[in-house]
Design a protein around this motif. Structure first.
Motif, PDB file in Angstrom:
ATOM      1  N   PHE A  22       0.844  -1.195   0.000  1.00  0.00           N
ATOM      2  CA  PHE A  22       0.000   0.000   0.000  1.00  0.00           C
ATOM      3  C   PHE A  22       0.877   1.241   0.000  1.00  0.00           C
ATOM      4  O   PHE A  22       2.071   1.181   0.298  1.00  0.00           O
ATOM      5  CB  PHE A  22      -0.945   0.005   1.212  1.00  0.00           C
ATOM      6  CG  PHE A  22      -0.249   0.129   2.535  1.00  0.00           C
ATOM      7  CD1 PHE A  22      -0.062   1.370   3.123  1.00  0.00           C
ATOM      8  CD2 PHE A  22       0.208  -1.004   3.196  1.00  0.00           C
ATOM      9  CE1 PHE A  22       0.566   1.487   4.343  1.00  0.00           C
ATOM     10  CE2 PHE A  22       0.846  -0.897   4.417  1.00  0.00           C
ATOM     11  CZ  PHE A  22       1.035   0.361   4.985  1.00  0.00           C
ATOM     12  N   SER A  23       0.272   2.365  -0.365  1.00  0.00           N
ATOM     13  CA  SER A  23       0.930   3.670  -0.331  1.00  0.00           C
ATOM     14  C   SER A  23       0.172   4.573   0.617  1.00  0.00           C
ATOM     15  O   SER A  23      -1.065   4.562   0.636  1.00  0.00           O
ATOM     16  CB  SER A  23       0.962   4.312  -1.721  1.00  0.00           C
ATOM     17  OG  SER A  23       1.771   3.562  -2.594  1.00  0.00           O
ATOM     18  N   VAL A  24       0.896   5.372   1.378  1.00  0.00           N
ATOM     19  CA  VAL A  24       0.261   6.316   2.295  1.00  0.00           C
ATOM     20  C   VAL A  24      -0.590   7.301   1.503  1.00  0.00           C
ATOM     21  O   VAL A  24      -0.166   7.851   0.491  1.00  0.00           O
ATOM     22  CB  VAL A  24       1.324   7.083   3.118  1.00  0.00           C
ATOM     23  CG1 VAL A  24       0.683   8.202   3.931  1.00  0.00           C
ATOM     24  CG2 VAL A  24       2.066   6.124   4.026  1.00  0.00           C
ATOM     25  N   GLY A  25      -1.830   7.483   1.950  1.00  0.00           N
ATOM     26  CA  GLY A  25      -2.743   8.410   1.297  1.00  0.00           C
ATOM     27  C   GLY A  25      -3.495   7.824   0.130  1.00  0.00           C
ATOM     28  O   GLY A  25      -4.347   8.499  -0.450  1.00  0.00           O
ATOM     29  N   GLN A  26      -3.242   6.534  -0.237  1.00  0.00           N
ATOM     30  CA  GLN A  26      -3.899   5.908  -1.378  1.00  0.00           C
ATOM     31  C   GLN A  26      -4.776   4.754  -0.899  1.00  0.00           C
ATOM     32  O   GLN A  26      -4.308   3.878  -0.166  1.00  0.00           O
ATOM     33  CB  GLN A  26      -2.858   5.378  -2.369  1.00  0.00           C
ATOM     34  CG  GLN A  26      -1.890   6.440  -2.871  1.00  0.00           C
ATOM     35  CD  GLN A  26      -2.600   7.516  -3.655  1.00  0.00           C
ATOM     36  OE1 GLN A  26      -3.534   7.240  -4.399  1.00  0.00           O
ATOM     37  NE2 GLN A  26      -2.178   8.757  -3.464  1.00  0.00           N
ATOM     38  N   PRO A  27      -6.053   4.702  -1.298  1.00  0.00           N
ATOM     39  CA  PRO A  27      -6.943   3.626  -0.828  1.00  0.00           C
ATOM     40  C   PRO A  27      -6.714   2.290  -1.523  1.00  0.00           C
ATOM     41  O   PRO A  27      -7.113   1.243  -1.013  1.00  0.00           O
ATOM     42  CB  PRO A  27      -8.333   4.175  -1.130  1.00  0.00           C
ATOM     43  CG  PRO A  27      -8.132   5.097  -2.287  1.00  0.00           C
ATOM     44  CD  PRO A  27      -6.786   5.716  -2.101  1.00  0.00           C
ATOM     45  N   GLY A  28      -6.082   2.295  -2.685  1.00  0.00           N
ATOM     46  CA  GLY A  28      -5.873   1.050  -3.414  1.00  0.00           C
ATOM     47  C   GLY A  28      -4.704   0.253  -2.841  1.00  0.00           C
ATOM     48  O   GLY A  28      -3.629   0.802  -2.622  1.00  0.00           O
ATOM     49  N   VAL A  29      -4.919  -1.052  -2.565  1.00  0.00           N
ATOM     50  CA  VAL A  29      -3.857  -1.937  -2.085  1.00  0.00           C
ATOM     51  C   VAL A  29      -3.846  -3.180  -2.975  1.00  0.00           C
ATOM     52  O   VAL A  29      -4.765  -3.417  -3.759  1.00  0.00           O
ATOM     53  CB  VAL A  29      -4.075  -2.332  -0.605  1.00  0.00           C
ATOM     54  CG1 VAL A  29      -4.124  -1.098   0.273  1.00  0.00           C
ATOM     55  CG2 VAL A  29      -5.338  -3.166  -0.437  1.00  0.00           C
ATOM     56  N   ARG A  30      -2.783  -4.007  -2.811  1.00  0.00           N
ATOM     57  CA  ARG A  30      -2.712  -5.245  -3.565  1.00  0.00           C
ATOM     58  C   ARG A  30      -2.293  -6.362  -2.625  1.00  0.00           C
ATOM     59  O   ARG A  30      -1.414  -6.168  -1.768  1.00  0.00           O
ATOM     60  CB  ARG A  30      -1.722  -5.125  -4.726  1.00  0.00           C
ATOM     61  CG  ARG A  30      -2.047  -3.981  -5.676  1.00  0.00           C
ATOM     62  CD  ARG A  30      -1.172  -4.010  -6.917  1.00  0.00           C
ATOM     63  NE  ARG A  30      -1.603  -5.020  -7.871  1.00  0.00           N
ATOM     64  CZ  ARG A  30      -2.600  -4.864  -8.734  1.00  0.00           C
ATOM     65  NH1 ARG A  30      -3.286  -3.733  -8.777  1.00  0.00           N
ATOM     66  NH2 ARG A  30      -2.922  -5.825  -9.566  1.00  0.00           N
ATOM     67  N   ILE A  31      -2.957  -7.525  -2.778  1.00  0.00           N
ATOM     68  CA  ILE A  31      -2.614  -8.719  -2.003  1.00  0.00           C
ATOM     69  C   ILE A  31      -2.083  -9.747  -2.990  1.00  0.00           C
ATOM     70  O   ILE A  31      -2.832 -10.286  -3.799  1.00  0.00           O
ATOM     71  CB  ILE A  31      -3.834  -9.278  -1.256  1.00  0.00           C
ATOM     72  CG1 ILE A  31      -4.476  -8.195  -0.392  1.00  0.00           C
ATOM     73  CG2 ILE A  31      -3.437 -10.480  -0.415  1.00  0.00           C
ATOM     74  CD1 ILE A  31      -5.738  -8.657   0.277  1.00  0.00           C
ATOM     75  N   ASN A  32      -0.780  -9.979  -2.925  1.00  0.00           N
ATOM     76  CA  ASN A  32      -0.129 -10.871  -3.889  1.00  0.00           C
ATOM     77  C   ASN A  32      -0.527 -10.531  -5.318  1.00  0.00           C
ATOM     78  O   ASN A  32      -0.861 -11.400  -6.127  1.00  0.00           O
ATOM     79  CB  ASN A  32      -0.453 -12.335  -3.582  1.00  0.00           C
ATOM     80  CG  ASN A  32       0.466 -12.882  -2.499  1.00  0.00           C
ATOM     81  OD1 ASN A  32       1.085 -12.111  -1.770  1.00  0.00           O
ATOM     82  ND2 ASN A  32       0.547 -14.193  -2.386  1.00  0.00           N
ATOM     83  N   GLY A  33      -0.552  -9.214  -5.607  1.00  0.00           N
ATOM     84  CA  GLY A  33      -0.841  -8.760  -6.966  1.00  0.00           C
ATOM     85  C   GLY A  33      -2.296  -8.536  -7.249  1.00  0.00           C
ATOM     86  O   GLY A  33      -2.638  -7.998  -8.294  1.00  0.00           O
ATOM     87  N   GLN A  34      -3.220  -8.950  -6.351  1.00  0.00           N
ATOM     88  CA  GLN A  34      -4.647  -8.770  -6.587  1.00  0.00           C
ATOM     89  C   GLN A  34      -5.116  -7.503  -5.879  1.00  0.00           C
ATOM     90  O   GLN A  34      -4.768  -7.244  -4.729  1.00  0.00           O
ATOM     91  CB  GLN A  34      -5.416  -9.987  -6.067  1.00  0.00           C
ATOM     92  CG  GLN A  34      -5.027 -11.289  -6.772  1.00  0.00           C
ATOM     93  CD  GLN A  34      -5.827 -12.454  -6.270  1.00  0.00           C
ATOM     94  OE1 GLN A  34      -6.902 -12.276  -5.706  1.00  0.00           O
ATOM     95  NE2 GLN A  34      -5.309 -13.651  -6.461  1.00  0.00           N
ATOM     96  N   GLY A  35      -5.893  -6.679  -6.595  1.00  0.00           N
ATOM     97  CA  GLY A  35      -6.305  -5.384  -6.083  1.00  0.00           C
ATOM     98  C   GLY A  35      -7.383  -5.485  -5.014  1.00  0.00           C
ATOM     99  O   GLY A  35      -8.213  -6.390  -5.012  1.00  0.00           O
ATOM    100  N   ALA A  36      -7.363  -4.541  -4.096  1.00  0.00           N
ATOM    101  CA  ALA A  36      -8.391  -4.404  -3.054  1.00  0.00           C
ATOM    102  C   ALA A  36      -8.423  -2.947  -2.629  1.00  0.00           C
ATOM    103  O   ALA A  36      -7.547  -2.151  -2.995  1.00  0.00           O
ATOM    104  CB  ALA A  36      -8.085  -5.326  -1.874  1.00  0.00           C
TER     105      ALA A  36
END
Length: 593
Positions: A22-36
């Motif tokens: 994840f990045s600070v200030g960004q709502p998009g995250v990835r779990i083993n390459g899959q977006g959430a």
């Protein structure tokens, strides 16, 4: 800031690696390459904070609540909402690891890692990796592996799903800038100076172009908690997430607004002091003045036709001050003309000059003229044959509504006639034109005339402070009286514009000098000699002095003997007070070079 990596590995040889990035200030995250999607992580008081519920759900855990205590089921992390503290395996964590932002519970990434039995390590490029034991259905399934051939065609084969294709990465977006700042302490007393240190940066190596502070002050006067945040913008227009800290103010006050300004204020700062008029006026010792006449021309201030504004004879030293606005309705110029009355050649030396033209802003006319005057070197000398006429000054062309301010110190070797003239720009200014121009009448509101005593030398011993010097009020500071030689009428020079107050103060070491405007807007200048330091300074250093109970800090004296040369600024309101204060111990800076 670069991506933070959150990796959880299963124990044992059959375990799979789970990575949350994840990045600070960004709502998009990835779990083993899959977006959430989660609520965007934030930086609070220098800590990276994650939304607790979103994070534990992604890792296969969930939360339960008992009263004010929120616990992670299957982990060792709990948060007491009443006290605002987190515990890991029953051990209370430090303050600042829990925050509620927009109604959502955030906990520091380091505490979450510890509460889930993980480890947080720092790699290259500010990447953080958290290794922990994942729980629940979010553990990814292992990839398919090759199987040996079946002994018979009918033997059942184990079925494994084919691995998902690796996601195709999109274009790499530049990381946004990161806001950062710190203070020298965690809590302060009312009136205590706060030292802010900002260390924001752009991860892509670009520069920062803007900073937006909220709630920041150099000092807080009342106890309480004060939220301060900073956002920064880089050259690409990207803006950082807010970076926040809470300033705690408690205990007894250590400074007042006056003592704080005297101790730490920058030269030019204004500060609150409602007691200025209660301070005693200094008794100034009057020294013998030099016999310097002042020829003052300010009426009619706005002439509506070409003509002679004022005229008189001088011999030896003299000061000239003209202040006029073109109201002819067409372009015009102002002149100072001199005519030799002697039967021999006469020289007129221009020792000092300050000028402002053209301008529509009255305050600028006076201030810029004084700055010019106090820093002016000796000018040229005009040599006149008997009866000859010459221009000692010619303004640039003044459009209607534009004004001019001209201040000159001259020395003549004989008698000359000095004429202040406003004329249409198309008129040639020569002897014939000068003789043809009419004398313009007074406007009934402003002054003109010749006044003796253009220099006013004074001295004072500084003792009990605070104390003040009053200039231009007509009571503590008497006005000059003179005569209008055009009409023969007596004149009072209200405000003493053009008078040079040459003041010497002894006992000045360890004092501060401030300007308090008492009559309205003031913009001027003064010259100060403090030991081996001589400087011309603006009054005030920035903007306008306007509010009577908000003096502007001008100087901190380093020498016992300080000399101030002050001249009231035409176009500004009088009176003004020069206020002297005794500096408190531990003063930040003595003077401003």
């Amino acid at each position: 800031m670069g991506l933070l990596s959150l990796a959880l590995g299963l124990a044992g040889s059959a375990a799979a690696q789970l990575q949350l990035t994840f990045s600070v200030g960004q709502p998009g995250v990835r779990i083993n390459g899959q977006g959430a999607q989660i609520t965007a992580p934030q930086i609070v008081d220098g800590r990276t904070m994650l939304p607790l519920n979103d994070t534990v759900l992604l890792l296969g855990y969930h939360l339960t609540r008992n009263g004010n205590v929120v616990s992670v089921v299957g982990g060792d992390l709990a948060v007491d909402l009443g006290s605002g503290y987190a515990t890991v395996r029953g051990q209370r964590q430090g303050a600042g690891n829990v925050a509620v932002l927009n109604g959502k519970l955030f906990v520091s990434a380091r505490v979450i890692a510890a509460g889930l039995g993980g480890e947080l390590s720092v790699g290259d490029g500010s990447v953080l990796t958290l290794s922990a034991q994942p729980r629940g259905a979010f553990v990814p399934r292992p990839p398919a592996t090759p199987q040996p051939a079946a002994p018979t065609p009918t033997a059942p084969r184990p079925s494994f799903p084919a691995p998902s294709p690796a996601p195709v990465p999109g274009p790499v977006q530049p990381a946004p800038p990161q806001a950062r700042f710190s203070t020298d302490k965690a809590s302060y007393a009312p009136g205590e100076r706060i030292i802010w240190t900002e260390y924001s940066y752009d991860p892509e190596g670009g520069g920062l172009t803007a900073r937006n502070w909220t709630g920041k002050q150099d000092v807080y006067w009342a106890p309480g908690n004060y939220a301060v945040s900073l956002q920064v913008t880089n050259g690409k227009g990207q803006t950082s997430a807010p970076f926040s800290r809470t300033i705690r103010v408690q205990g007894a006050a250590v400074d007042t607004p006056v003592t704080h300004a005297l101790r730490y204020g920058q030269i030019g700062d204004r500060f609150a002091d409602s007691r200025v008029l209660t301070y005693p006026a200094l008794t100034m010792g009057q020294l013998s003045p030099r016999p310097v006449p002042l020829l003052f021309s300010d009426s009619p201030e706005k002439p509506q036709q070409s003509g002679v504004l004022y005229q008189d004879q001088v011999s030896g030293e003299a000061r000239l001050l003209g202040y006029h606005v073109n109201d002819l309705g067409r372009p015009a110029r102002m002149y100072i003309m001199i005519r030799n009355l002697e039967s021999r050649p006469v020289s007129v030396a221009l020792n000092r000059q300050g000028e402002t033209a053209p301008s529509r802003i009255e305050g600028i006319l006076g201030q810029v003229t004084l700055m010019d005057y106090f820093s002016s070197p000796a000018r040229s000398t005009v040599n006149l044959a008997p009866g000859q006429v010459s221009a000692l000054y010619a303004s640039p062309t003044l459009n209607p509504g534009h004004g001019v301010s001209i201040l000159q110190d001259l020395q003549s070797s004989g008698r000359v006639v000095v004429s202040f003239v406003m004329a249409e720009a198309s008129l040639p200014m020569n002897d014939a034109t000068l003789r043809s121009l009419p004398y313009l009448p007074l406007d009934g509101r402003h002054q003109r005339g010749t006044f003796q005593g253009a220099d006013r030398p004074m001295t004072a011993q500084l003792g009990q402070l605070p104390a003040r010097v009053v200039i231009g009020d007509g009571q503590h500071d008497p006005v000059l009286t003179g005569r209008d030689t055009v009409t023969g009428a007596g004149q009072r020079l209200a405000g003493n514009y053009g008078v040079l107050y040459d003041m010497e103060f002894t006992g000045a070491s360890g004092t501060a000098i401030a300007l308090s405007p008492r009559g309205g807007l003031y913009r001027g200048a003064m010259r100060i000699i403090d030991g081996d330091l001589t400087q011309v300074i603006k009054l005030p250093r920035e903007g306008n002095a306007l509010t009577p109970d908000e003096p502007h800090l001008l100087w901190r004296a380093k020498s016992d003997r300080v000399r101030i040369q002050f001249m009231p600024s035409n176009g500004s309101a009088l009176p003004v007070n020069l206020v002297f204060y005794r500096l408190p111990e531990g003063t930040y800076k003595w003077y401003q070079p």
